[in-house]
Design a protein around this motif. Structure first.
Motif, PDB file in Angstrom:
ATOM      1  N   ASP A 102      -1.410   7.612  11.232  1.00  0.00           N
ATOM      2  CA  ASP A 102      -0.072   7.903  10.216  1.00  0.00           C
ATOM      3  C   ASP A 102       0.846   7.096  11.275  1.00  0.00           C
ATOM      4  O   ASP A 102       1.181   7.494  12.354  1.00  0.00           O
ATOM      5  CB  ASP A 102       0.125   9.416  10.522  1.00  0.00           C
ATOM      6  CG  ASP A 102       1.277   9.905  10.050  1.00  0.00           C
ATOM      7  OD1 ASP A 102       2.154   9.059   9.462  1.00  0.00           O
ATOM      8  OD2 ASP A 102       1.807  10.698  10.050  1.00  0.00           O
ATOM      9  N   GLY A 103       1.488   6.202  10.833  1.00  0.00           N
ATOM     10  CA  GLY A 103       2.190   5.331  11.777  1.00  0.00           C
ATOM     11  C   GLY A 103       1.365   4.670  12.863  1.00  0.00           C
ATOM     12  O   GLY A 103       0.532   3.924  12.419  1.00  0.00           O
ATOM     13  N   SER A 118       5.278   7.952   7.639  1.00  0.00           N
ATOM     14  CA  SER A 118       4.913   6.586   8.245  1.00  0.00           C
ATOM     15  C   SER A 118       4.139   5.928   7.809  1.00  0.00           C
ATOM     16  O   SER A 118       2.794   6.207   7.644  1.00  0.00           O
ATOM     17  CB  SER A 118       4.695   6.828   9.814  1.00  0.00           C
ATOM     18  OG  SER A 118       5.881   7.876  10.325  1.00  0.00           O
TER      19      SER A 118
END
Length: 159
Positions: free
Chosen positions: A88-89, A17
């Motif tokens: 992350d994302g 991501s």
């Protein structure tokens, strides 16, 4: 063979991501949760409003620094007011490793804090967990493995 390479590339892309942009100055409300570490002057359910937090980002690397009076209190209790970690994302995972040495009897310890949060556009919501890091003395029995929690929600001006 070309089809297999495309499938593999698709699977790799689906597993990673791209980090969202979390940089900015946030105003955060923190609400005390359970007090497993028995912090003094800690009232479960008590909110602390308008806590200033500045987040900087370099790719997936993130630093969140609590400022103002709350930041000063964190420095006194933990030795720092800065959390480091990754995004992350739209998920943040940050850690503050405590450096303020404390003791009780033969127990020597510090407290660490971790943030797990989700970002939705200009809003940030998650939890902070405080845990002890001890020298494993028998005098540490009341805090070994303890967890004190806080919930938080905040926002930044629109980007």
């Amino acid at each position: 063979m070309k089809r297999l390479a495309l499938l593999a590339a698709s699977l790799v892309a689906a597993c990673s991501s791209s980090p969202v942009d979390v940089t900015g100055d946030y105003s955060v409300q923190v609400t005390n949760g359970s007090n497993g570490c028995n912090f003094a002057n800690y009232t479960v359910g008590m909110p602390n409003t308008n806590v200033p937090v500045t987040i900087t980002q370099n790719g997936a690397a993130v630093t969140a620094t609590v400022t103002g009076v709350t930041g000063d209190l964190m420095v006194l209790a933990l030795g720092s007011a800065s959390f480091n970690g990754t995004v992350d994302g739209d998920n943040l995972d940050l850690t503050l490793t405590g450096t303020r040495a404390q003791s009780s009897g033969s127990c020597a310890f510090t407290y660490n804090a971790t943030i797990n949060a989700a970002v939705n556009q200009n809003n940030l919501m998650g939890t902070i967990d405080y845990t002890s890091d001890t020298n494993n003395s028998s005098d540490c029995s009341t805090i070994t493995g303890c967890v004190t929690t806080q919930d938080f929600a905040g926002s930044r001006p629109p980007q």
